[in-house]
Design a protein around this motif. Structure first.
Motif, PDB file in Angstrom:
ATOM      1  N   GLY A 104       0.837  -1.196   0.000  1.00 16.89           N
ATOM      2  CA  GLY A 104       0.000   0.000   0.000  1.00 16.89           C
ATOM      3  C   GLY A 104       0.871   1.245   0.000  1.00 16.89           C
ATOM      4  O   GLY A 104       1.756   1.416  -0.838  1.00 16.89           O
ATOM      5  N   GLY A 105       0.652   2.124   0.971  1.00 21.03           N
ATOM      6  CA  GLY A 105       1.432   3.350   1.061  1.00 21.03           C
ATOM      7  C   GLY A 105       2.646   3.236   1.961  1.00 21.03           C
ATOM      8  O   GLY A 105       3.323   4.243   2.207  1.00 21.03           O
ATOM      9  N   ARG A 106       2.939   2.025   2.454  1.00 21.63           N
ATOM     10  CA  ARG A 106       4.046   1.862   3.402  1.00 21.63           C
ATOM     11  C   ARG A 106       5.160   1.031   2.783  1.00 21.63           C
ATOM     12  O   ARG A 106       4.908   0.005   2.162  1.00 21.63           O
ATOM     13  CB  ARG A 106       3.553   1.164   4.675  1.00 21.63           C
ATOM     14  CG  ARG A 106       4.609   1.036   5.767  1.00 21.63           C
ATOM     15  CD  ARG A 106       4.048   0.295   6.968  1.00 21.63           C
ATOM     16  NE  ARG A 106       3.819  -1.118   6.671  1.00 21.63           N
ATOM     17  CZ  ARG A 106       4.760  -2.057   6.757  1.00 21.63           C
ATOM     18  NH1 ARG A 106       5.996  -1.736   7.102  1.00 21.63           N
ATOM     19  NH2 ARG A 106       4.456  -3.320   6.484  1.00 21.63           N
ATOM     20  N   TYR A 107       6.394   1.489   2.986  1.00 15.99           N
ATOM     21  CA  TYR A 107       7.554   0.746   2.529  1.00 15.99           C
ATOM     22  C   TYR A 107       8.012  -0.221   3.630  1.00 15.99           C
ATOM     23  O   TYR A 107       8.371   0.200   4.721  1.00 15.99           O
ATOM     24  CB  TYR A 107       8.704   1.689   2.179  1.00 15.99           C
ATOM     25  CG  TYR A 107       8.599   2.290   0.802  1.00 15.99           C
ATOM     26  CD1 TYR A 107       9.012   1.575  -0.317  1.00 15.99           C
ATOM     27  CD2 TYR A 107       8.076   3.570   0.619  1.00 15.99           C
ATOM     28  CE1 TYR A 107       8.912   2.118  -1.592  1.00 15.99           C
ATOM     29  CE2 TYR A 107       7.971   4.119  -0.651  1.00 15.99           C
ATOM     30  CZ  TYR A 107       8.390   3.386  -1.748  1.00 15.99           C
ATOM     31  OH  TYR A 107       8.289   3.930  -3.004  1.00 15.99           O
ATOM     32  N   ALA A 108       7.976  -1.524   3.304  1.00 17.08           N
ATOM     33  CA  ALA A 108       8.548  -2.511   4.216  1.00 17.08           C
ATOM     34  C   ALA A 108      10.058  -2.549   4.062  1.00 17.08           C
ATOM     35  O   ALA A 108      10.791  -2.797   5.025  1.00 17.08           O
ATOM     36  CB  ALA A 108       7.946  -3.884   3.962  1.00 17.08           C
ATOM     37  N   LEU A 109      10.547  -2.364   2.834  1.00 16.87           N
ATOM     38  CA  LEU A 109      11.966  -2.218   2.540  1.00 16.87           C
ATOM     39  C   LEU A 109      12.129  -0.937   1.733  1.00 16.87           C
ATOM     40  O   LEU A 109      11.437  -0.748   0.729  1.00 16.87           O
ATOM     41  CB  LEU A 109      12.498  -3.420   1.746  1.00 16.87           C
ATOM     42  CG  LEU A 109      12.435  -4.781   2.444  1.00 16.87           C
ATOM     43  CD1 LEU A 109      12.867  -5.891   1.487  1.00 16.87           C
ATOM     44  CD2 LEU A 109      13.303  -4.791   3.698  1.00 16.87           C
ATOM     45  N   ALA A 110      13.028  -0.076   2.185  1.00 13.34           N
ATOM     46  CA  ALA A 110      13.134   1.260   1.590  1.00 13.34           C
ATOM     47  C   ALA A 110      14.547   1.501   1.068  1.00 13.34           C
ATOM     48  O   ALA A 110      15.320   2.260   1.649  1.00 13.34           O
ATOM     49  CB  ALA A 110      12.746   2.319   2.616  1.00 13.34           C
TER      50      ALA A 110
END
Length: 278
Positions: free
Chosen positions: A12-18
């Motif tokens: 969604g709008g969240r990065y689990a790995l950035a």
């Protein structure tokens, strides 16, 4: 052995790995971090069960984005997921044997010898004929570890491997994994800082999909140098403290009145590094 370059994964709008960069070689590497830091997502990408949205993984010169190379990589890794699925009516032997077939161990006699070997490694020889549904939680966790050990993989990926293990079983696990780390790459995720201190030559602390620390357990402990205190009376309630077994109070942070310093541990360094996020 394994190189991760600019790895990204988004839910969604969240990065689990950035944009994670990482290199892992022979030895035991521990991943620490709060819930949602990206540890499990990283392990799933390394285990080829999850494709990243961007970046790359190179393991033993193989690219898991390529189907042929992905299959070749899977032959060389063992994976213990955080929530292993079990067939409750299989016996312990049959379950590991089934996984061995999936890992292309086709010769029946050799395959059964390998199944017996890994069951012995995790001290489950006596439960080989017991149905999975009758095993305790700790035994099921050891059974999940046994299937990951099939074929003596070059890369062993373990997600929360000591959940449900009693102290004796945890000691068995440490003995086994430390031995494996002598000749292959072991990457494990855990919330148990004592496992990291006892097992890992290297520890990586993750936060919001990035690595915020990469070093030895001793170096992580030193992050809290000069910030761990012992006192005979309780410090102000706003501080992070707890009462120890000998009746004194251990405080992390600013020095309380009448307190003296003490040596920090891995947990102290971890909590200091992440602050409220921990």
């Amino acid at each position: 052995m394994i190189t991760v370059t600019n790895l990204t994964k988004r839910y969604g709008g969240r990065y689990a790995l950035a944009g994670l960069d990482l290199a892992v070689g022979t030895g035991v590497t521990g991943l620490l971090g709060p819930n949602g830091a990206g540890k499990t997502t990283l392990l799933r990408c390394l285990a080829t069960t999850l494709a990243p949205d961007g970046g790359s993984v190179d393991a033993f010169g193989l690219d898991p984005a390529d189907p042929v190379q992905r299959t070749a990589l899977r032959r060389r890794l063992g994976y213990l997921p955080q929530d292993p699925g079990f067939y409750p009516h299989f016996t312990a032997f049959d379950l590991v044997d089934y996984v061995a077939i999936l890992k292309e161990l086709t010769d029946r006699e050799q395959r059964h010898a390998e199944v017996r070997r890994v069951l012995a490694e995790v001290d489950l020889t006596g439960q080989a004929g017991t149905k999975v549904r009758k095993l305790s939680g700790g035994m099921r966790q050891r059974l999940a570890l046994a299937q990951a050990l099939l074929g003596e993989p070059d890369l062993l990926i373990l997600d929360e491997p000591t959940v449900g293990l009693d102290p004796a079983q945890r000691m068995l696990f440490r003995t086994l994994i430390s031995r494996m780390g002598e000749s292959r790459a072991v990457v494990l995720s855990t919330h148990q800082t004592e496992d990291v201190a006892a097992l890992c030559e290297r520890v990586i602390v993750m936060r919001e999909g990035r690595a915020v620390f990469d070093g030895t357990p001793g170096q992580l402990a030193e992050v809290a140098a000069g910030q761990v205190w012992l006192s005979d009376t309780a410090p102000p309630a706003s501080r992070v403290f707890w009462r120890t077994a000998d009746g004194r109070y251990r405080t992390l942070g600013e020095r309380p009145p009448a307190a003296h310093g003490t040596a920090p541990g891995v947990e102290d360094g971890y909590l200091t590094l992440l602050g409220e996020a921990a």
